[in-house]
Design a protein around this motif. Structure first.
Motif, PDB file in Angstrom:
ATOM      1  N   GLY A 114     -14.845   2.532  -5.465  1.00  0.00           N
ATOM      2  CA  GLY A 114     -15.171   2.137  -4.101  1.00  0.00           C
ATOM      3  C   GLY A 114     -14.354   0.972  -3.607  1.00  0.00           C
ATOM      4  N   VAL A 115     -13.837   0.178  -4.519  1.00  0.00           N
ATOM      5  CA  VAL A 115     -12.943  -0.923  -4.179  1.00  0.00           C
ATOM      6  C   VAL A 115     -11.682  -0.763  -5.013  1.00  0.00           C
ATOM      7  N   GLN A 116     -10.537  -0.661  -4.357  1.00  0.00           N
ATOM      8  CA  GLN A 116      -9.282  -0.418  -5.056  1.00  0.00           C
ATOM      9  C   GLN A 116      -8.242  -1.448  -4.637  1.00  0.00           C
ATOM     10  N   LEU A 117      -7.378  -1.806  -5.578  1.00  0.00           N
ATOM     11  CA  LEU A 117      -6.306  -2.759  -5.311  1.00  0.00           C
ATOM     12  C   LEU A 117      -4.973  -2.019  -5.276  1.00  0.00           C
ATOM     13  N   VAL A 118      -4.252  -2.163  -4.186  1.00  0.00           N
ATOM     14  CA  VAL A 118      -2.937  -1.539  -4.024  1.00  0.00           C
ATOM     15  C   VAL A 118      -1.881  -2.617  -4.177  1.00  0.00           C
ATOM     16  N   MET A 119      -1.078  -2.522  -5.231  1.00  0.00           N
ATOM     17  CA  MET A 119       0.017  -3.469  -5.462  1.00  0.00           C
ATOM     18  C   MET A 119       1.340  -2.768  -5.179  1.00  0.00           C
ATOM     19  N   LEU A 120       2.184  -3.393  -4.395  1.00  0.00           N
ATOM     20  CA  LEU A 120       3.488  -2.813  -4.064  1.00  0.00           C
ATOM     21  C   LEU A 120       4.515  -3.204  -5.118  1.00  0.00           C
ATOM     22  N   PRO A 121       5.542  -2.386  -5.312  1.00  0.00           N
ATOM     23  CA  PRO A 121       6.603  -2.743  -6.264  1.00  0.00           C
ATOM     24  C   PRO A 121       7.246  -4.072  -5.885  1.00  0.00           C
ATOM     25  N   ALA A 122       7.590  -4.883  -6.876  1.00  0.00           N
ATOM     26  CA  ALA A 122       8.162  -6.198  -6.605  1.00  0.00           C
ATOM     27  C   ALA A 122       9.505  -6.119  -5.885  1.00  0.00           C
ATOM     28  N   ASP A 123      10.216  -5.008  -6.088  1.00  0.00           N
ATOM     29  CA  ASP A 123      11.537  -4.889  -5.472  1.00  0.00           C
ATOM     30  C   ASP A 123      11.493  -4.253  -4.079  1.00  0.00           C
ATOM     31  N   LEU A 124      10.281  -4.044  -3.551  1.00  0.00           N
ATOM     32  CA  LEU A 124      10.171  -3.474  -2.205  1.00  0.00           C
ATOM     33  C   LEU A 124      10.275  -4.616  -1.190  1.00  0.00           C
ATOM     34  N   THR A 125      11.462  -4.812  -0.651  1.00  0.00           N
ATOM     35  CA  THR A 125      11.719  -5.920   0.281  1.00  0.00           C
ATOM     36  C   THR A 125      12.182  -5.432   1.642  1.00  0.00           C
ATOM     37  N   ALA A 126      12.128  -4.139   1.861  1.00  0.00           N
ATOM     38  CA  ALA A 126      12.521  -3.578   3.159  1.00  0.00           C
ATOM     39  C   ALA A 126      11.973  -2.163   3.248  1.00  0.00           C
ATOM     40  N   GLY A 127      12.049  -1.588   4.466  1.00  0.00           N
ATOM     41  CA  GLY A 127      11.651  -0.203   4.643  1.00  0.00           C
ATOM     42  C   GLY A 127      10.153  -0.015   4.743  1.00  0.00           C
ATOM     43  N   THR A 128       9.685   1.155   4.296  1.00  0.00           N
ATOM     44  CA  THR A 128       8.270   1.500   4.409  1.00  0.00           C
ATOM     45  C   THR A 128       7.755   2.103   3.109  1.00  0.00           C
ATOM     46  N   PHE A 129       6.433   2.203   3.008  1.00  0.00           N
ATOM     47  CA  PHE A 129       5.797   2.885   1.885  1.00  0.00           C
ATOM     48  C   PHE A 129       4.679   3.756   2.432  1.00  0.00           C
ATOM     49  N   LYS A 130       4.197   4.689   1.614  1.00  0.00           N
ATOM     50  CA  LYS A 130       3.114   5.570   2.022  1.00  0.00           C
ATOM     51  C   LYS A 130       2.022   5.556   0.954  1.00  0.00           C
ATOM     52  N   LEU A 131       0.800   5.807   1.392  1.00  0.00           N
ATOM     53  CA  LEU A 131      -0.327   5.946   0.475  1.00  0.00           C
ATOM     54  C   LEU A 131      -0.907   7.349   0.605  1.00  0.00           C
ATOM     55  N   PHE A 173      -4.134  10.149  -0.164  1.00  0.00           N
ATOM     56  CA  PHE A 173      -5.568  10.307  -0.414  1.00  0.00           C
ATOM     57  C   PHE A 173      -5.903  11.786  -0.310  1.00  0.00           C
ATOM     58  N   LEU A 174      -6.470  12.341  -1.369  1.00  0.00           N
ATOM     59  CA  LEU A 174      -6.799  13.773  -1.425  1.00  0.00           C
ATOM     60  C   LEU A 174      -5.571  14.637  -1.130  1.00  0.00           C
ATOM     61  N   GLY A 175      -4.414  14.182  -1.629  1.00  0.00           N
ATOM     62  CA  GLY A 175      -3.186  14.961  -1.504  1.00  0.00           C
ATOM     63  C   GLY A 175      -2.458  14.837  -0.184  1.00  0.00           C
ATOM     64  N   VAL A 176      -2.973  14.021   0.731  1.00  0.00           N
ATOM     65  CA  VAL A 176      -2.342  13.842   2.047  1.00  0.00           C
ATOM     66  C   VAL A 176      -1.794  12.429   2.138  1.00  0.00           C
ATOM     67  N   LEU A 177      -0.569  12.300   2.651  1.00  0.00           N
ATOM     68  CA  LEU A 177       0.083  11.000   2.753  1.00  0.00           C
ATOM     69  C   LEU A 177      -0.107  10.382   4.134  1.00  0.00           C
ATOM     70  N   THR A 178      -0.161   9.064   4.164  1.00  0.00           N
ATOM     71  CA  THR A 178      -0.152   8.352   5.436  1.00  0.00           C
ATOM     72  C   THR A 178       1.249   8.425   6.047  1.00  0.00           C
ATOM     73  N   THR A 179       1.351   7.995   7.270  1.00  0.00           N
ATOM     74  CA  THR A 179       2.675   7.766   7.849  1.00  0.00           C
ATOM     75  C   THR A 179       3.282   6.546   7.171  1.00  0.00           C
ATOM     76  N   GLY A 180       4.551   6.303   7.404  1.00  0.00           N
ATOM     77  CA  GLY A 180       5.203   5.167   6.785  1.00  0.00           C
ATOM     78  C   GLY A 180       4.589   3.842   7.222  1.00  0.00           C
ATOM     79  N   ILE A 181       4.335   2.973   6.244  1.00  0.00           N
ATOM     80  CA  ILE A 181       3.752   1.654   6.499  1.00  0.00           C
ATOM     81  C   ILE A 181       4.832   0.621   6.187  1.00  0.00           C
ATOM     82  N   THR A 182       5.082  -0.289   7.099  1.00  0.00           N
ATOM     83  CA  THR A 182       6.108  -1.307   6.885  1.00  0.00           C
ATOM     84  C   THR A 182       5.845  -2.072   5.599  1.00  0.00           C
ATOM     85  N   TYR A 183       6.903  -2.378   4.861  1.00  0.00           N
ATOM     86  CA  TYR A 183       6.789  -2.948   3.517  1.00  0.00           C
ATOM     87  C   TYR A 183       5.971  -4.233   3.475  1.00  0.00           C
TER      88      TYR A 183
END
Length: 262
Positions: A178-195, A197-207
């Motif tokens: 019910g409570v989850q911690l999302v840690m980004l890669p240390a080398d992610l310094t630009a661009g976007t990432f996605k999360l 859930f149930l096999g569906v991805l979010t749109t790109g989220i700024t780093y």
């Protein structure tokens, strides 16, 4: 007034683990991993459970013609039991401390710090860690046809000078995942990432997005929906994602990483 009659307070212990160590290194919290300095005894016999017993030696004093006047209590004892089903080096060292691969010596109780972890049907974790080393002893073992050769260990606990026996930790998570911690890669310094859930991805989220932007992206997923997730934290410290609203109390799946774009 504390309100009772709430079935959310009825715990069914769905899993349990026992760890031992020569040093007492406390986990940061019940939601953090058990440090590597602890050794796990392995799979436990669920039917036998982890027994916890307390007792006083009592003596009663009676008044002349008035009956019971006082109950005197002394010689407090606090013990526990666990039954590992595995034969592994940790169990062997508890059963025959001081023995080697080629020699079995006269055994005395092993002295170890003990960490007992139980997890209920809501995914809540409770840990008890002995403040002083416990004495751990199994009187014997039996091997038989069509039966697991298990050993039953008794733990004798000792209090410190302030009468404390255990450190206690309880999970802050309300439900399984019910409570989850999302840690980004240390080398992610630009661009976007996605999360995911149930096999569906979010749109790109700024780093380096604010927590509110991560929340909006998650709420846009059909499997989550508006008002069903809260996000705090930052890219630097990690995003804490809490499932609320219609998803509060549900055993939600873990979020997944969907990759990054430069």
């Amino acid at each position: 007034m504390v309100q009772g009659r709430n079935n959310d307070n009825v715990s069914v212990w769905e899993d349990a683990r026992v760890f031992v160590s020569d040093t007492k290194e406390l986990p940061t919290s019940a939601d953090s991993p058990v440090p590597d300095s602890w050794d796990e005894v392995g799979i436990l016999d669920g039917k036998a459970g982890i027994d916890d017993q307390r007792k006083w030696t009592e003596s009663k004093e009676y008044g002349w013609g008035t009956g019971l006047a006082a109950i005197l209590r002394s010689e407090y004892e606090h013990t526990g039991t666990f039954d590992p089903l595995e034969d592994n080096p940790v169990v062997d060292a508890l059963y025959e401390p001081g023995s080697t691969a080629s020699d079995v010596v006269v055994a005395r109780p092993a002295k170890k710090y003990v960490l007992i972890e139980t997890i209920n049907q809501f995914g809540q974790t409770e840990r008890r860690i002995t403040r002083k080393k416990a004495e751990i002893w199994a009187p014997g073992a039996k091997k038989a046809e069509n039966a697991v050769a298990k050993k039953s260990f008794t733990m004798n606990y000792f209090a410190d000078g302030l009468k404390r026996i255990f450190h206690k930790q309880r999970s802050t998570a309300s439900v399984l995942n019910g409570v989850q911690l999302v840690m980004l890669p240390a080398d992610l310094t630009a661009g976007t990432f996605k999360l995911g859930f149930l096999g569906v991805l979010t749109t790109g989220i700024t780093y380096n997005a604010a927590a509110s932007a991560v929340r909006s992206a998650l709420q846009a997923l059909a499997g989550i929906g508006a008002g069903n997730v809260e996000v705090t934290g930052s890219a630097a410290t990690g995003y804490t994602v809490e499932f609320i609203g219609d998803l509060a109390g549900d055993a939600v799946p873990l979020l997944t990483g969907g990759g990054t774009t430069p």
